[in-house]
Write a protein that holds these residues in place. Sequence first.
Motif, PDB file in Angstrom:
ATOM      1  N   VAL A 124      45.540  35.976  48.206  1.00  0.00           N
ATOM      2  CA  VAL A 124      44.947  36.898  47.188  1.00  0.00           C
ATOM      3  C   VAL A 124      46.109  37.762  46.810  1.00  0.00           C
ATOM      4  O   VAL A 124      47.155  37.249  46.807  1.00  0.00           O
ATOM      5  CB  VAL A 124      43.853  37.814  48.188  1.00  0.00           C
ATOM      6  N   GLY A 125      45.903  38.802  46.228  1.00  0.00           N
ATOM      7  CA  GLY A 125      46.627  39.875  45.768  1.00  0.00           C
ATOM      8  C   GLY A 125      47.592  40.668  46.797  1.00  0.00           C
ATOM      9  O   GLY A 125      47.481  40.123  47.956  1.00  0.00           O
ATOM     10  N   SER A 151      40.300  41.002  44.726  1.00  0.00           N
ATOM     11  CA  SER A 151      39.866  39.491  44.560  1.00  0.00           C
ATOM     12  C   SER A 151      38.635  39.114  44.843  1.00  0.00           C
ATOM     13  O   SER A 151      37.863  39.747  45.642  1.00  0.00           O
ATOM     14  CB  SER A 151      40.896  38.640  45.515  1.00  0.00           C
ATOM     15  N   ILE A 152      37.986  38.209  43.984  1.00  0.00           N
ATOM     16  CA  ILE A 152      36.727  37.751  44.264  1.00  0.00           C
ATOM     17  C   ILE A 152      36.898  36.227  44.711  1.00  0.00           C
ATOM     18  O   ILE A 152      37.526  35.290  44.259  1.00  0.00           O
ATOM     19  CB  ILE A 152      35.988  37.806  42.925  1.00  0.00           C
ATOM     20  N   ILE A 153      36.376  36.017  46.015  1.00  0.00           N
ATOM     21  CA  ILE A 153      36.558  34.782  46.557  1.00  0.00           C
ATOM     22  C   ILE A 153      35.082  34.034  46.898  1.00  0.00           C
ATOM     23  O   ILE A 153      34.149  34.678  47.349  1.00  0.00           O
ATOM     24  CB  ILE A 153      37.164  34.888  48.098  1.00  0.00           C
ATOM     25  N   ASP A 154      35.150  32.720  46.677  1.00  0.00           N
ATOM     26  CA  ASP A 154      33.951  31.735  46.711  1.00  0.00           C
ATOM     27  C   ASP A 154      34.213  31.569  48.343  1.00  0.00           C
ATOM     28  O   ASP A 154      35.111  30.666  48.568  1.00  0.00           O
ATOM     29  CB  ASP A 154      33.882  30.826  45.890  1.00  0.00           C
ATOM     30  N   THR A 155      33.060  31.593  49.102  1.00  0.00           N
ATOM     31  CA  THR A 155      33.261  31.394  50.647  1.00  0.00           C
ATOM     32  C   THR A 155      33.182  30.170  50.967  1.00  0.00           C
ATOM     33  O   THR A 155      33.713  29.347  51.839  1.00  0.00           O
ATOM     34  CB  THR A 155      32.366  32.116  51.451  1.00  0.00           C
ATOM     35  N   ALA A 162      38.335  34.833  40.905  1.00  0.00           N
ATOM     36  CA  ALA A 162      38.766  35.924  39.901  1.00  0.00           C
ATOM     37  C   ALA A 162      39.552  37.021  40.540  1.00  0.00           C
ATOM     38  O   ALA A 162      39.432  37.092  41.726  1.00  0.00           O
ATOM     39  CB  ALA A 162      37.701  36.340  39.167  1.00  0.00           C
ATOM     40  N   ARG A 163      40.386  37.733  39.875  1.00  0.00           N
ATOM     41  CA  ARG A 163      40.899  39.025  40.366  1.00  0.00           C
ATOM     42  C   ARG A 163      40.656  39.996  39.079  1.00  0.00           C
ATOM     43  O   ARG A 163      40.752  39.651  37.780  1.00  0.00           O
ATOM     44  CB  ARG A 163      42.433  39.031  40.203  1.00  0.00           C
ATOM     45  N   VAL A 164      40.072  41.207  39.354  1.00  0.00           N
ATOM     46  CA  VAL A 164      39.763  42.136  38.588  1.00  0.00           C
ATOM     47  C   VAL A 164      40.415  43.548  38.773  1.00  0.00           C
ATOM     48  O   VAL A 164      40.543  43.743  39.805  1.00  0.00           O
ATOM     49  CB  VAL A 164      38.217  42.595  38.860  1.00  0.00           C
ATOM     50  N   LYS A 165      41.168  44.006  37.391  1.00  0.00           N
ATOM     51  CA  LYS A 165      41.967  45.276  37.659  1.00  0.00           C
ATOM     52  C   LYS A 165      41.022  46.501  37.946  1.00  0.00           C
ATOM     53  O   LYS A 165      40.044  46.680  37.326  1.00  0.00           O
ATOM     54  CB  LYS A 165      42.604  45.430  36.300  1.00  0.00           C
ATOM     55  N   VAL A 166      41.278  47.292  38.471  1.00  0.00           N
ATOM     56  CA  VAL A 166      40.343  48.390  38.936  1.00  0.00           C
ATOM     57  C   VAL A 166      40.841  49.720  39.040  1.00  0.00           C
ATOM     58  O   VAL A 166      40.523  50.571  39.436  1.00  0.00           O
ATOM     59  CB  VAL A 166      39.779  47.835  40.486  1.00  0.00           C
ATOM     60  N   GLY A 167      42.335  49.783  38.861  1.00  0.00           N
ATOM     61  CA  GLY A 167      43.057  50.958  39.116  1.00  0.00           C
ATOM     62  C   GLY A 167      44.044  51.116  39.983  1.00  0.00           C
ATOM     63  O   GLY A 167      44.288  50.243  40.620  1.00  0.00           O
TER      64      GLY A 167
END
Length: 177
Positions: A124-125, A151-155, A162-167
């Motif tokens: 992950v990040g 990080s978004i993970i499919d179990t 995917a990774r989403v910028k959040v601040g």
Amino acid sequence: EPEGVATSPDGRWVYVTCEGTGVVEVVNTATAKVEKELSVGGRPRAAAFLPDMSKAYVSSETGGTLTAIALPGHTIAKTIKIEGRPMGIVVSPDGKTVYVTTGRSATVVVVDATKDEVVGSIPVGERPWGIAITPDGHTLYVANGPSDDVSIIDTASRKETARVKVGSRPWGVVVVP
């Protein structure tokens, strides 16, 4: 230095991780008293319970371990070595899998809760800390501090999708059903 707090699914127990002393305090909610202290290694960070109340888990950052605690007696069942610095913990809704973030190691470690053994890891990040899982158990969300994303993970595939910028420097994440 209390760090992490987790409540048992039945509401009877609260586990409080104490960073300065390396223990988890077991608090009885009916009496509001500490019933037991368990030594779990350096800098315990988080705790989580299996849905069936058979076990709880506590991460130890500087100990590099995940402690499995047998319930209802609150006794140490097993100490599991985790590569990196174990931080956040989440349990799958079916109670079969425990996911642990590893801080500077930039992974989520996957633990089989029936055997209390590491069965994999997911990149992950940077410095993942907080972790949450959807009620259906299909998706993990992991807060990656220095990389300023989640990080978004499919179990099922155990892959980051995917990774989403959040601040700036997220440290926690919550899934609301």
